[in-house]
Write a protein that holds these residues in place. Sequence first.
Motif, PDB file in Angstrom:
ATOM      1  N   ASP A   1      26.435  -4.344 -32.395  1.00  0.00           N
ATOM      2  CA  ASP A   1      26.512  -4.593 -31.056  1.00  0.00           C
ATOM      3  C   ASP A   1      27.856  -4.861 -30.382  1.00  0.00           C
ATOM      4  O   ASP A   1      28.588  -5.470 -31.117  1.00  0.00           O
ATOM      5  CB  ASP A   1      25.659  -5.759 -30.649  1.00  0.00           C
TER       6      ASP A   1
ATOM      7  N   ASP B   1      25.360 -11.984 -29.245  1.00  0.00           N
ATOM      8  CA  ASP B   1      24.141 -12.614 -28.814  1.00  0.00           C
ATOM      9  C   ASP B   1      22.770 -12.130 -29.881  1.00  0.00           C
ATOM     10  O   ASP B   1      21.984 -13.171 -30.209  1.00  0.00           O
ATOM     11  CB  ASP B   1      23.579 -12.503 -27.385  1.00  0.00           C
ATOM     12  N   ARG B   2      22.528 -10.908 -29.979  1.00  0.00           N
ATOM     13  CA  ARG B   2      21.338 -10.565 -30.728  1.00  0.00           C
ATOM     14  C   ARG B   2      21.133 -10.957 -32.089  1.00  0.00           C
ATOM     15  O   ARG B   2      20.341 -11.537 -32.694  1.00  0.00           O
ATOM     16  CB  ARG B   2      21.020  -8.932 -30.630  1.00  0.00           C
ATOM     17  N   THR B   3      22.459 -10.969 -32.716  1.00  0.00           N
ATOM     18  CA  THR B   3      22.052 -10.784 -34.572  1.00  0.00           C
ATOM     19  C   THR B   3      22.986 -12.020 -35.090  1.00  0.00           C
ATOM     20  O   THR B   3      23.139 -12.101 -36.320  1.00  0.00           O
ATOM     21  CB  THR B   3      22.699  -9.524 -34.973  1.00  0.00           C
TER      22      THR B   3
ATOM     23  N   TRP C   1      18.182 -14.900 -37.145  1.00  0.00           N
ATOM     24  CA  TRP C   1      17.682 -14.087 -36.211  1.00  0.00           C
ATOM     25  C   TRP C   1      16.657 -13.318 -36.666  1.00  0.00           C
ATOM     26  O   TRP C   1      15.466 -13.075 -36.174  1.00  0.00           O
ATOM     27  CB  TRP C   1      18.678 -13.382 -35.283  1.00  0.00           C
TER      28      TRP C   1
END
Length: 269
Positions: A61, A65-67, A90
Amino acid sequence: ANVQAYANEEMKPLNIAHRGASGYAPEHTMVSYQLGDDMGADYIEIDLQLTKDGHLIAFHDETLDRTTTGSGKVSNHTLKEIKELDAGSWFNKAYPAYAKEEYKNEKVPTLDEILSHFGSNKKYYIETKGFDINNKMEKKLLASLEKHGLLEKDKLRDKHIIIQSFNKFSLLSIKKMNSDIPLVRLLAQNASGWRADLELNIIKRYAMGVGLKYKHVDASYIAKARALGLEIHPYTVNETEDMERLLDWGVTGIFSNYPDRLQKAINEH
Ligand code: G3P
Ligand code: CA
């Protein structure tokens, strides 16, 4: 199943471990790459992002944030800051069935760390992301490959490196720096009919293959690409029945988060 389908190893479709064995372990971590390799993948797939201080890291990404436990753009953070983040927890939350204590606090690896760890006998399928006109990423990538012996003649001949991009200009800039590196053009959307012929003919001028969403390809598109001498590598194929269908249609490689399933499908095809 046709066990005799592949006359020799070279004709076997490529097993590309997408972000490592990312169905089983946190994507783009050493543990995920190792697992992909253990499961028999031919290639470790690596997405690239540049940190604020110009290091190439394996990261999908644009944002943290996501990983990871961080937030905001990768390009606004230094490598030192990114190295402090936990890039594994995560996964345990998102995929409890595959969660492992050891995934906690996995670190974001740099490209150099990956190439040092796995060495020049492994094969890497590397994607440039976040194109800029100064080709900063492409220059750093080639410098890193050179440093790790991956631009030697025999390594290029045996395709130890494949560079992929959705951005044609990224691939063209690489070709200009080194015309011997195998390139694959990724397509988010591919054309149909005569437009597909035109598109594939243009890609053929600078790349050895094309990578597309597996739901966007059918037997006739694959035949078209192969008739032009292009490799065709659909992404991201996680279910055995989809793998089998694509193998029947003659794809020359597949990106999967489950390299073990893919290996089985290839072996039994
Ligand atoms: O590189 C093939 C495939 O990974 C492209 O999509 O978003 O997963 O990098 P993405
Ligand atoms: Ca990718």
